[in-house]
Design an enzyme around this catalytic site. Sequence first.
Site, PDB file in Angstrom:
ATOM      1  N   TYR A 124       0.836  -1.216   0.000  1.00  0.00           N
ATOM      2  CA  TYR A 124       0.000   0.000   0.000  1.00  0.00           C
ATOM      3  C   TYR A 124       0.869   1.263   0.000  1.00  0.00           C
ATOM      4  O   TYR A 124       0.586   2.213   0.726  1.00  0.00           O
ATOM      5  CB  TYR A 124      -0.956  -0.003   1.201  1.00  0.00           C
ATOM      6  CG  TYR A 124      -2.234  -0.786   0.943  1.00  0.00           C
ATOM      7  CD1 TYR A 124      -3.275  -0.209   0.223  1.00  0.00           C
ATOM      8  CD2 TYR A 124      -2.392  -2.085   1.384  1.00  0.00           C
ATOM      9  CE1 TYR A 124      -4.435  -0.912  -0.041  1.00  0.00           C
ATOM     10  CE2 TYR A 124      -3.542  -2.805   1.120  1.00  0.00           C
ATOM     11  CZ  TYR A 124      -4.565  -2.211   0.410  1.00  0.00           C
ATOM     12  OH  TYR A 124      -5.718  -2.909   0.144  1.00  0.00           O
TER      13      TYR A 124
ATOM     14  N   LYS B  11      -5.724 -10.360  12.769  1.00  0.00           N
ATOM     15  CA  LYS B  11      -5.119  -9.156  13.374  1.00  0.00           C
ATOM     16  C   LYS B  11      -4.817  -9.289  14.875  1.00  0.00           C
ATOM     17  O   LYS B  11      -3.744  -9.756  15.229  1.00  0.00           O
ATOM     18  CB  LYS B  11      -5.980  -7.936  13.087  1.00  0.00           C
ATOM     19  CG  LYS B  11      -5.929  -7.546  11.602  1.00  0.00           C
ATOM     20  CD  LYS B  11      -6.351  -6.128  11.310  1.00  0.00           C
ATOM     21  CE  LYS B  11      -6.009  -5.721   9.896  1.00  0.00           C
ATOM     22  NZ  LYS B  11      -7.147  -5.624   8.988  1.00  0.00           N
TER      23      LYS B  11
HETATM   24  C1  LIG Z   1      -7.283  -6.182   7.514  1.00  0.00           C
HETATM   25  C2  LIG Z   1      -8.615  -6.772   7.285  1.00  0.00           C
HETATM   26  C3  LIG Z   1      -8.760  -7.942   6.522  1.00  0.00           C
HETATM   27  C4  LIG Z   1      -7.610  -8.586   5.814  1.00  0.00           C
HETATM   28  O1  LIG Z   1      -6.655  -9.070   6.712  1.00  0.00           O
HETATM   29  P1  LIG Z   1      -5.162  -9.326   6.202  1.00  0.00           P
HETATM   30  O2  LIG Z   1      -4.515 -10.009   7.342  1.00  0.00           O
HETATM   31  O3  LIG Z   1      -4.580  -7.978   5.915  1.00  0.00           O
HETATM   32  O4  LIG Z   1      -5.252 -10.160   4.975  1.00  0.00           O
HETATM   33  C5  LIG Z   1     -10.022  -8.482   6.397  1.00  0.00           C
HETATM   34  N1  LIG Z   1     -11.082  -7.914   6.985  1.00  0.00           N
HETATM   35  C6  LIG Z   1     -10.977  -6.796   7.710  1.00  0.00           C
HETATM   36  C7  LIG Z   1     -12.194  -6.233   8.363  1.00  0.00           C
HETATM   37  C8  LIG Z   1      -9.751  -6.169   7.877  1.00  0.00           C
HETATM   38  O5  LIG Z   1      -9.651  -5.032   8.568  1.00  0.00           O
END
Ligand SMILES: *Cc1c(COP(=O)(O)O)cnc(C)c1O
Length: 455
Positions: A18, A283
């Site tokens: 990004y 995450k």
């Molecule tokens: C960041 C995000 C994803 C994707 O996750 P990655 O680990 O970056 O592939 C999917 N859904 C939501 C709501 C996100 O914020």
Amino acid sequence: MSEMSLPERDRRCLWHPYTQMKDYARRELPVIERAEGLFLYDLQGRRYYDTISSWWCILHGHRHPTIARAVHEQLDRLEQVLLAGFSHPPAIELAERLVAITPPGLAKVFYSDNGSTACEIAIKMSLQYWRQTGHPERNRFVALERGYHGDTIGTMSLGGVPEFHQAFAGLLFDSYRLPAPECYRCPMGKERGECGLECLTPFAELLEREGKHIAGFILEPLLQAAGGMNIYPPAYLQKAADLARAHGVHLILDEVATGFGRTGRMFALEYADLAPDFLCLSKGLTGGFLPLAATLTTDEVYEAFYGDYAEGRTFFHGHTFTGNPLGVAAALGSLRVFAEEDVFGRLGRTIPYLHRKMARLRELPWVGDLRLLGTVAAIELVKDRKTKEGFPPADRVAWPLHLQGLEEGILLRPLGNVVYLWLPLSVTEADIDEITDRLWRVLADPGRFGGWPRT
Ligand SMILES: *Cc1c(COP(=O)(O)O)cnc(C)c1O
């Protein structure tokens, strides 16, 4: 030949996500050497508040000792093993824990390693479920404008952020899109808090018309994050979920960003009364230590895949690092922090404090909207508060704000005209004072960095 600096070596061979690399043709990006608690330290020893939790994943601060210890201990036993035909103790324990802390219907855990795959797995499971239960005609998905579920072809197909995904439009599969529940710029022309959820009428109509062809409905509960930090009311979530359920459509909740305390509850879904068919987590799952993801689903879905091998019901999906033991150990460590440190007790004080401190920013005439949920605080900048006219993308106000943030020692990566804080759960009142003061300084004098005309 003189020795090259690290930023120079970076420029020669590293392509960042990004990121328009030309922005760094003559500018050095900060090279982060270490981190502790809320802080990142670069090579020059400059200190930055990690005000966006390193892309929304850090929960208890960097290098929290409880999680670090869990990973160290795991490292002495088992670093990686395939999860096909094998298992390992932490994978089992974490699956049990996730089932225990999520809504009652969710009973099975499928691991992967990032948020995009967590969502992609839910979509594939939903589709195959309908095929294997006599409803192959249920093969379409519904998603929201401004929704974001990842960067794979499948999840981009359900995304609603054209800025990110339009280059790949030719590859994406067809799906239905609903208007975003954007209360600041209500698609139905209503005011925030004074509506009858009219923006769900298109969903109700779509379900009446096409409901029998729809496999699932995916959305981010309460907070559309990457789409511009759009925070919407629990009543919308509740009604949307009820509508889907009434038509037998799978409810797929993407809590990749909102999960694990960020909204002030363990999961955003707790603000409503929901029984999702799929829950996607990543995450914050490991407290931000290691990549790991989980897709939770119901026994009913699981049963549709269960049978003799020859029946062809197997879910043929898996990633090399599915359920990686180090990642799983980190996740268990993070859950231990929740249990040992009264995280939600502290959030009960710090979240209202953050919201109070943010309110002052409304004094700035270019702050059009202030959106608050848990430790997330977003500001939408406008040229004109009355008309809500935004700054054109070509102005790229995000960039000077990012640079000014670095000068002030805070990390800002605005999404278009939306500047946000996404704070670790470990943030204290004193940190909040310091961070909001710095944010004020960044936003109060836009003329300094050529942002926009002063009023
Ligand atoms: C960041 C995000 C994803 C994707 O996750 P990655 O680990 O970056 O592939 C999917 N859904 C939501 C709501 C996100 O914020």
